[in-house]
Write a protein that holds these residues in place. Structure first.
Motif, short mmCIF file in Angstrom:
data_model
loop_
_atom_site.label_atom_id
_atom_site.label_comp_id
_atom_site.label_asym_id
_atom_site.label_seq_id
_atom_site.Cartn_x
_atom_site.Cartn_y
_atom_site.Cartn_z
N LYS A 171 0.85 -1.19 0.00
CA LYS A 171 0.00 0.00 0.00
C LYS A 171 0.88 1.24 0.00
O LYS A 171 1.79 1.37 0.83
CB LYS A 171 -0.91 -0.01 1.23
N LEU A 172 0.64 2.16 -0.93
CA LEU A 172 1.57 3.27 -1.15
C LEU A 172 1.32 4.46 -0.25
O LEU A 172 2.26 5.10 0.22
CB LEU A 172 1.50 3.69 -2.63
N GLY A 173 0.07 4.80 0.00
CA GLY A 173 -0.23 5.97 0.82
C GLY A 173 0.39 7.22 0.23
O GLY A 173 0.34 7.46 -0.98
N LYS A 174 1.05 8.01 1.11
CA LYS A 174 1.69 9.25 0.65
C LYS A 174 3.21 9.20 0.84
O LYS A 174 3.88 10.23 0.83
CB LYS A 174 1.10 10.45 1.40
N GLU B 60 8.96 7.10 -0.78
CA GLU B 60 9.81 5.93 -0.96
C GLU B 60 9.00 4.73 -1.45
O GLU B 60 9.45 3.97 -2.30
CB GLU B 60 10.51 5.59 0.35
N LYS B 61 7.78 4.57 -0.90
CA LYS B 61 6.93 3.47 -1.35
C LYS B 61 6.50 3.68 -2.80
O LYS B 61 6.42 2.72 -3.58
CB LYS B 61 5.71 3.35 -0.44
N TRP B 62 6.21 4.92 -3.17
CA TRP B 62 5.84 5.21 -4.55
C TRP B 62 7.01 4.94 -5.50
O TRP B 62 6.82 4.60 -6.67
CB TRP B 62 5.39 6.67 -4.69
N GLY B 63 8.22 5.08 -4.98
CA GLY B 63 9.40 4.87 -5.82
C GLY B 63 9.59 3.43 -6.23
O GLY B 63 10.24 3.15 -7.25
N MET C 80 -4.24 -5.34 -6.53
CA MET C 80 -4.59 -4.49 -5.41
C MET C 80 -3.44 -4.47 -4.40
O MET C 80 -2.47 -5.21 -4.52
CB MET C 80 -5.87 -4.99 -4.75
N SER C 81 -3.55 -3.64 -3.39
CA SER C 81 -2.51 -3.46 -2.38
C SER C 81 -2.13 -4.77 -1.71
O SER C 81 -2.98 -5.55 -1.29
CB SER C 81 -2.99 -2.47 -1.32
N ASN D 206 3.91 -6.59 4.44
CA ASN D 206 3.92 -6.10 3.07
C ASN D 206 4.53 -7.15 2.14
O ASN D 206 5.46 -7.86 2.52
CB ASN D 206 4.76 -4.82 2.94
N VAL D 207 3.99 -7.23 0.94
CA VAL D 207 4.62 -8.09 -0.07
C VAL D 207 5.91 -7.42 -0.53
O VAL D 207 6.05 -6.20 -0.45
CB VAL D 207 3.69 -8.32 -1.28
N PRO D 208 6.87 -8.20 -1.00
CA PRO D 208 8.05 -7.58 -1.60
C PRO D 208 7.65 -6.91 -2.91
O PRO D 208 6.61 -7.24 -3.49
CB PRO D 208 9.00 -8.76 -1.84
#
Length: 642
Positions: free
Chosen positions: A159-162, A165-168, A195-196, A203-205
Motif C-alpha cells: 500500500k503506497l499511501g503518501k 519511498e513506497k511510490w518509488g 490491489m494493495s 507487506n509483499v516484496p
C-alpha cells in the motif's frame, strides 16, 4: 545512484521520436549478487552447500503442488511440467499445441515467467529488468525465436499511501521493465496491476512478474532433461556490468545462437541459470533421466550458486565441432553427462539420490509426492485370451455415441481419437434445466444409443450420469445395445467410475451395487494426481485390446483424485481368474489401487473401463516423457466392426 541510459530512440505517446535517461537510486550499496557470492565464500564444504542450495524454497521441487493440476487436458501438452523417464526435471515453461477440432497442427504456443523476490527487494529496478530477462531467456531455451516474443507484466506492491519511498518502488520497477524491453527489443502488449499487498504491518516484496509469450514448431520445442551419456555441456554466459545490469549485446548473441542451433536440430537439451545458479541447473537437468554429470577438471567453483540470468546451458552431442558452431563467440565447456549416478566436481561426488532427496525434502510434508505403498510391486497377472471374435455386424464407419453431461470433459479428445481411428463420433448434450428438457434428452439418448455401435463415456459427474443411465428407458436401450446389437462400451477416468457405479463393470449389466461390489475411491496420496504413468496389458480378452499383446507397456496420462480401485480379495481373485483385469500400473501405483489395477473389463470384454487417458495422444504430445503413448484401443474398437 545508478544512471541508466536508454540510448535507443523510441516513439513517445505523441509519436515524437526521443531518447531518455532513467535515474535510479539503489536502496542498498551492496548488491544482491555480491551478497550471494559472499554466502558462497563462507561455505564449510562444497557437497553440503550443494545440498543446502537444493533445499532453498525458490529452488526445491514443487512436483507435489504441480501434480494437483491437470497438465494433459486437451491433448495438446508438448512438455509435461516434469520431464525424463523419472519425470523429475522441471520444464522451463508451458508449451502447448494450438487447439483444433479436427486435423493436426504443428504450431505451439509457449509461455514462461521471470521473477526473483530477493533481487526485487534489493532493487525493484533490477528486479524488473531481470524478470524480463529471465522470462525471455526461458522462452529462448525452449526454442522460441526471441525476436518474436511478446510480454505481459503482473505488478503487486505494498500500500503506497503518501510515502514517496513506497511510490518509488513501483516507479523503479516499471522503469526497469521498460528499460529491459527497449534493450531487448521485446515489447509488452498487456499487463495487470493488482490491489494493495499490505495487511497490517505485513507487506509483499516489490513484485513485477514478467511473462514471455511466443510461438514455436511443436517438433522443435526443446526440453530440459539431459538426454544421453557422453554429451558435451556448454554454457553461454550472459555477464553483468559494473552496475549489476545485463550485458544486453551479449544477450542478443546468446538468444540468436540458441535459436540457430535449434533450427539445425543440434540441441539435445537446454536450461537457464536462475535462482540456485549452475549447481541447481545441472542438478535438475540430471534428475529426469538419472544421468550423472562430471564438471571439467579444475572447473572454477566461484559463482556455482549465483543466479546468472540470461545465461543458458546447452547439451550437445560429443561429436559437435564447438569452435565451428560458435566461431568467435565466447562459450564455456562445463562438463559432460555420464552414467555414474552422481555429480562430480573437482574430486567431490554428490550422489544423485542424495541430491534428489534434498531437493524434494522442503515441501514433501506439505505437498507429498509419494504414499506409503506407491512403489509396492503387485503380483504378475497374465491371461492368455482366446482369439478375438469380430462382430457379426459390419460397418465401414461405426457410429460412436459420446454423451455430454454437466461436468463432462475430454469429449473433444475422445471424439478426435475415434475419428482418427476411422470411427464416426457424435456428441449429445444432455439438457437438464427443466423437467421437459430432461424428458426430451432421455428420449433422444435412447434413439442415439439405438443407432450407434459404440458408447464412449469420457468422464464428468459420475453420480448424475449414473442416475440418467438407470432411467428405465435408457437402461433398456443400453442392455439391448450390448446383448442384441453386439455394441461396445468404453469409460475413461470418471467414465470408468460411472461404469463401476452402474454395475456394468465388472458384471456386464446395469445393477445395484452391494457390499461385495468393487469401487473407485480417493487416491491414497490424499490429492489429485496428474502425470504420465506406465501401464501394462495383462489380458487381451477384450476387443478393445485386440491390437495389444499381453505384456505390452504404454505411457499414458492420468489426471484424477478418485482413481483408487478397491475390491475384496475374493472379488480380485474372481476378476483375475476371468481375465477381467486388463491393465496394471508399472513402476509405481499413483493412487494405491489394489494389485495396481488401472483398467478392468466386463466378463465378455465388450465393456472396458480405465483410469489412464489413452485419448490424450498425438504428434509431439508429452515429448519430454519417453514411452509408447499409442495404446490403439480406439482403433481396436472401430475394427471390431470391420
Amino acid at each position: 545512484q545508478i544512471i541508466v541510459d536508454i540510448s535507443r530512440d523510441f516513439l513517445n505517446t505523441n509519436g515524437v521520436r526521443q531518447s531518455a535517461q532513467v535515474l535510479v537510486k539503489a536502496p542498498d550499496p551492496e548488491s544482491y549478487f555480491s551478497k550471494q557470492q559472499a554466502w558462497e565464500k563462507n561455505r564449510k564444504d562444497l557437497k553440503g552447500q550443494w545440498l543446502e542450495n537444493l533445499k532453498d524454497l525458490n529452488v526445491c521441487s514443487q512436483k507435489g503442488l504441480v501434480e494437483r493440476f491437470d497438465s494433459t487436458i486437451g491433448a495438446g501438452t508438448i512438455l509435461m511440467p516434469f520431464g525424463g523417464i523419472y519425470q523429475e526435471t522441471p520444464s522451463e515453461g508451458l508449451a502447448m499445441k494450438l487447439p483444433v477440432l479436427s486435423g493436426e497442427t504443428n504450431t505451439a504456443t509457449v509461455m514462461t515467467y521471470g521473477y526473483n523476490p530477493k533481487l526485487a527487494k534489493w532493487s525493484p529496478f533490477h528486479g524488473a529488468v531481470y524478470a524480463v530477462v529471465e522470462s525471455v531467456a526461458k522462452a529462448a531455451a525452449l526454442g522460441v525465436d526471441y525476436g518474436k516474443i511478446r510480454l505481459t507484466l503482473q505488478e503487486y506492491f505494498e500500500k503506497l499511501g503518501k510515502d514517496p519511498e513506497k511510490w518509488g518502488k513501483p516507479t523503479g520497477a516499471l522503469l526497469g521493465a521498460f528499460y529491459a524491453q527497449i534493450m531487448l527489443e521485446v515489447p509488452a502488449i498487456g499487463g495487470k496491476d493488482s490491489m494493495s499487498g499490505t495487511f497490517k504491518d505485513l507487506n509483499v516484496p516489490p513484485t513485477l512478474v514478467a511473462f514471455a509469450v511466443g510461438t514455436a514448431e511443436a517438433g522443435k520445442v526443446i526440453s530440459q532433461e539431459f538426454k544421453k551419456a557422453g554429451s558435451r555441456v556448454i554454457l553461454l554466459r550472459a555477464g553483468r556490468d559494473e552496475e549489476e545490469l545485463p550485458d544486453f549485446t551479449r544477450l542478443h548473441k546468446i538468444f540468436s545462437k540458441v535459436h540457430e542451433l535449434k533450427q539445425k536440430d543440434l540441441l539435445l537439451s537446454s536450461g537457464t541459470i536462475k535462482i540456485g545458479g549452475i549447481a541447481a541447473a545441472v542438478s535438475k537437468m540430471s534428475f529426469g533421466n538419472r544421468l550423472g554429470f562430471t564438471f571439467e577438471k579444475g572447473y572454477e567453483e566461484k559463482n556455482l550458486f549465483t543466479p546468472e540470468y540470461g545465461s543458458i546451458i546447452l547439451e550437445l552431442d560429443h561429436s559437435c565441432d564447438l569452435d565451428g558452431l560458435f566461431g568467435d563467440m565466447d562459450y564455456e565447456i562445463v562438463g559432460r553427462t555420464e552414467n555414474t549416478g552422481c555429480i562430480s566436481i573437482n574430486g567431490i561426488r554428490i550422489e544423485l539420490e542424495a541430491a534428489l532427496e534434498a531437493w524434494k525434502a522442503p515441501l514433501e510434508g506439505i505437498f507429498p509426492t509419494r504414499s506409503e505403498d506407491m512403489y509396492d510391486k503387485p503380483q504378475n497377472i497374465y491371461y492368455n485370451s482366446k482369439n478375438i471374435v469380430r462382430s457379426s455386424v459390419k460397418f465401414a464407419q461405426p457410429r460412436v455415441f459420446i454423451p455430454v453431461f454437466p461436468g463432462t470433459n475430454c469429449e473433444y479428445d475422445t471424439a478426435r481419437a475415434f475419428e482418427k481411428a476411422g470411427g464416426r463420433p457424435s456428441y449429445f448434450v444432455f439438457r437438464n434445466i427443466s423437467p421437459s428438457d430432461i424428458e426430451a434428452s432421455i428420449k433422444e439418448m435412447v434413439k442415439l444409443i439405438g443407432s450407434s455401435q459404440i458408447i464412449a463415456l469420457p468422464g464428468g459427474s459420475g453420480k448424475f450420469i449414473a442416475t440418467v443411465f438407470r432411467n428405465p428407458l435408457v437402461k433398456e436401450a443400453v442392455m439391448k445395445f450390448l446383448q442384441e446389437k453386439d455394441g461396445l462400451m468404453l469409460g475413461i477416468c470418471n467414465g470408468f467410475q460411472m461404469l463401476i457405479k452402474l454395475g456394468l463393470l465388472p458384471y456386464g449389466e446395469i445393477r445395484d451395487m452391494d457390499e461385495n461390489s468393487p469401487t473407485l475411491t480417493f487416491n491414497k496420496i490424499g490429492r489429485h494426481v496428474s502425470c504420465m504413468v506406465r501401464t501394462k496389458v495383462v489380458s487381451s480378452l477384450s476387443p478393445w485390446l485386440s491390437k495389444s499383446r499381453v505384456g505390452d507397456i504404454h505411457t499414458v496420462a492420468i489426471s484424477h483424485g478418485e482413481g483408487r480401485f478397491a475390491a475384496s480379495r475374493e472379488m480380485m481373485d474372481q476378476l483375475i481368474k476371468n481375465g477381467q483385469v486388463a491393465t496394471q500400473y508399472v513402476d509405481f501405483n499413483p493412487n494405491g489401487s489394489v494389485e495396481a489395477v488401472e483398467g478392468i473389463t466386463s466378463p465378455d470384454g465388450k465393456i472396458f473401463g480405465k483410469m489412464g487417458h489413452s485419448e490424450r495422444t498425438g504428434s509431439y504430445i508429452c515429448k519430454n516423457v519417453p514411452g509408447d503413448k499409442e495404446q490403439l484401443i480406439f482403433k481396436a474398437g472401430v475394427e471390431y466392426f470391420s
